[in-house]
Motif scaffolding. Structure first.
Motif, short mmCIF file in Angstrom:
data_model
loop_
_atom_site.label_atom_id
_atom_site.label_comp_id
_atom_site.label_asym_id
_atom_site.label_seq_id
_atom_site.Cartn_x
_atom_site.Cartn_y
_atom_site.Cartn_z
N LEU A 171 0.84 -1.21 0.00
CA LEU A 171 0.00 0.00 0.00
C LEU A 171 0.87 1.25 0.00
CD1 LEU A 171 -2.77 -1.02 2.54
CD2 LEU A 171 -3.18 -0.18 0.21
N ASN A 172 1.88 1.26 0.84
CA ASN A 172 2.78 2.41 0.92
C ASN A 172 3.53 2.61 -0.39
OD1 ASN A 172 3.71 4.57 2.44
ND2 ASN A 172 5.52 3.46 3.12
N LEU A 173 3.97 1.53 -0.98
CA LEU A 173 4.69 1.60 -2.25
C LEU A 173 3.78 2.10 -3.37
CD1 LEU A 173 7.42 0.88 -3.66
CD2 LEU A 173 6.40 -1.35 -4.16
N VAL A 174 2.58 1.55 -3.45
CA VAL A 174 1.65 1.87 -4.53
C VAL A 174 1.02 3.25 -4.37
CG1 VAL A 174 -0.55 1.16 -5.58
CG2 VAL A 174 1.18 -0.55 -5.08
N LEU A 175 0.69 3.62 -3.13
CA LEU A 175 -0.05 4.86 -2.92
C LEU A 175 0.78 6.01 -2.34
CD1 LEU A 175 -3.33 3.38 -1.37
CD2 LEU A 175 -2.87 3.96 -3.76
N GLY A 176 1.96 5.71 -1.87
CA GLY A 176 2.78 6.70 -1.17
C GLY A 176 3.09 7.96 -1.94
N ASN A 177 3.21 7.87 -3.25
CA ASN A 177 3.59 9.05 -4.05
C ASN A 177 2.42 9.70 -4.78
OD1 ASN A 177 6.33 8.83 -3.36
ND2 ASN A 177 6.63 7.26 -4.92
N PHE A 178 1.21 9.23 -4.49
CA PHE A 178 0.05 9.78 -5.18
C PHE A 178 -0.46 11.03 -4.49
CE2 PHE A 178 -0.18 6.03 -7.70
CZ PHE A 178 -0.90 6.41 -8.82
N ASP A 179 -0.91 11.97 -5.30
CA ASP A 179 -1.60 13.14 -4.78
C ASP A 179 -2.85 12.64 -4.05
OD1 ASP A 179 -3.39 15.27 -4.48
OD2 ASP A 179 -2.69 16.27 -6.29
N SER A 180 -3.05 13.08 -2.84
CA SER A 180 -4.16 12.56 -2.04
C SER A 180 -5.52 12.79 -2.70
CB SER A 180 -4.15 13.14 -0.63
OG SER A 180 -4.31 14.53 -0.66
N GLU A 181 -5.64 13.83 -3.51
CA GLU A 181 -6.92 14.08 -4.20
C GLU A 181 -7.27 12.94 -5.15
OE1 GLU A 181 -9.55 16.31 -4.00
OE2 GLU A 181 -8.50 16.69 -2.13
N LEU A 182 -6.26 12.32 -5.76
CA LEU A 182 -6.52 11.19 -6.66
C LEU A 182 -7.11 9.99 -5.92
CD1 LEU A 182 -3.55 10.99 -9.18
CD2 LEU A 182 -5.95 11.44 -9.67
N LEU A 183 -6.78 9.87 -4.65
CA LEU A 183 -7.27 8.74 -3.87
C LEU A 183 -8.78 8.83 -3.61
CD1 LEU A 183 -4.36 8.37 -1.31
CD2 LEU A 183 -4.60 7.33 -3.56
N TYR A 184 -9.34 10.03 -3.82
CA TYR A 184 -10.78 10.23 -3.61
C TYR A 184 -11.55 10.23 -4.92
CZ TYR A 184 -8.92 11.62 0.86
OH TYR A 184 -8.24 11.62 2.04
N LYS A 185 -10.85 10.10 -6.01
CA LYS A 185 -11.49 10.13 -7.33
C LYS A 185 -12.08 8.76 -7.65
CE LYS A 185 -10.69 11.33 -12.09
NZ LYS A 185 -9.77 11.75 -13.11
N LYS A 186 -13.35 8.76 -8.04
CA LYS A 186 -14.01 7.51 -8.43
C LYS A 186 -13.78 7.28 -9.92
CE LYS A 186 -18.00 6.58 -6.67
NZ LYS A 186 -19.38 6.55 -6.16
N PRO A 187 -13.41 6.06 -10.31
CA PRO A 187 -13.19 5.78 -11.73
C PRO A 187 -14.48 5.85 -12.55
CG PRO A 187 -12.83 3.81 -10.42
CD PRO A 187 -13.10 4.91 -9.47
N SER A 188 -15.61 5.62 -11.89
CA SER A 188 -16.93 5.73 -12.51
C SER A 188 -17.95 5.85 -11.38
CB SER A 188 -17.22 4.52 -13.41
OG SER A 188 -17.31 3.36 -12.63
N PRO A 189 -19.15 6.30 -11.68
CA PRO A 189 -20.13 6.51 -10.61
C PRO A 189 -20.45 5.26 -9.78
CG PRO A 189 -20.88 7.56 -12.64
CD PRO A 189 -19.65 6.76 -12.98
N GLU A 190 -20.39 4.09 -10.39
CA GLU A 190 -20.75 2.86 -9.68
C GLU A 190 -19.57 2.19 -8.97
OE1 GLU A 190 -19.45 1.75 -13.71
OE2 GLU A 190 -20.95 3.19 -13.04
N LYS A 191 -18.37 2.72 -9.17
CA LYS A 191 -17.18 2.12 -8.54
C LYS A 191 -16.70 2.99 -7.38
CE LYS A 191 -15.45 -0.25 -12.63
NZ LYS A 191 -15.16 -1.62 -12.26
N TRP A 192 -16.06 2.33 -6.43
CA TRP A 192 -15.52 3.03 -5.27
C TRP A 192 -14.19 3.69 -5.61
CZ3 TRP A 192 -16.04 -1.34 -1.07
CH2 TRP A 192 -17.38 -1.47 -0.70
N SER A 193 -13.92 4.79 -4.93
CA SER A 193 -12.60 5.42 -5.00
C SER A 193 -11.65 4.60 -4.13
CB SER A 193 -12.68 6.85 -4.46
OG SER A 193 -12.93 6.84 -3.06
N ILE A 194 -10.37 4.89 -4.22
CA ILE A 194 -9.38 4.19 -3.40
C ILE A 194 -9.65 4.47 -1.92
CG2 ILE A 194 -6.93 4.12 -2.78
CD1 ILE A 194 -6.42 4.53 -5.84
#
Length: 185
Positions: free
Chosen positions: A23-46
């Motif tokens: 998780l730290n490796l995959v998400l550690g360098n991401f802008d936190s705003e991207l973690l709240y972005k839903k890929p589509s209305p029916e899918k969950w964000s990270i």
């Protein structure tokens, strides 16, 4: 028997550490705003996936204390031979990371669809430390082959040991979902 249970617990702890590192490796360098972005209305964000993992795991945390205080009540179905094993095997199979079928969660484990947690990555990393403590503090329930009910449905019963396997497989499964979601946002 006790040694093999302790080995199993130590292996689970290693798996949780591995998930945290990933998780730290995959998400550690991401802008936190991207973690709240839903890929589509029916899918969950990270962040919703992570919140779901935490909610699911934490729903089990009060069970050992209730058992130890004598306040934990099991349904009659738990006394039927093989039922806990059958339920446990079925649930575990459904949350395995290799199972590609989508599984609908129980309402109690749904993430808050509007909530934006501050630093969701730190929340899950800290939570996984709590999960490890939870395992270490409750080895006796594994050794006693304690039967529990699912926090989502009291009539779904399985061993405490199977519950831990379910939680870890569930977290691994959602780690795959997080990676898929990253590719979609």
């Amino acid at each position: 028997m006790k040694n093999s249970k302790n080995e199993k617990v130590e292996n689970w702890i290693k798996e949780i550490h591995n998930i945290s590192e990933e998780l730290n490796l995959v998400l550690g360098n991401f802008d936190s705003e991207l973690l709240y972005k839903k890929p589509s209305p029916e899918k969950w964000s990270i962040s919703q996936i992570i919140e779901h993992i935490i909610k699911t795991n934490e729903s089990y945390f009060s069970i050992p204390e209730q058992i130890k205080n004598g306040n934990y009540k099991l349904p009659a179905i738990s006394k039927i031979p093989l039922i806990p094993k059958l339920f446990g095997k079925t649930i575990l199979s459904s949350v395995k990371p290799t199972n590609e079928r989508k599984v609908k969660t129980f309402p109690v484990w749904e993430p808050n669809l509007e909530n934006k947690q501050n630093n969701i990555l730190n929340l899950i990393l800290e939570h996984n430390k709590s999960l490890i403590d939870f395992l270490r503090n409750n080895v006796d329930l594994i050794e006693k082959e304690t039967i529990i009910s699912s926090p989502a449905n009291k009539n779904i019963v399985y061993s405490f040991e199977t519950a831990i396997e379910i939680l870890i497989s569930h977290e691994q499964r959602h780690m795959n979902q997080i990676k898929e979601t990253l590719n979609l946002i």
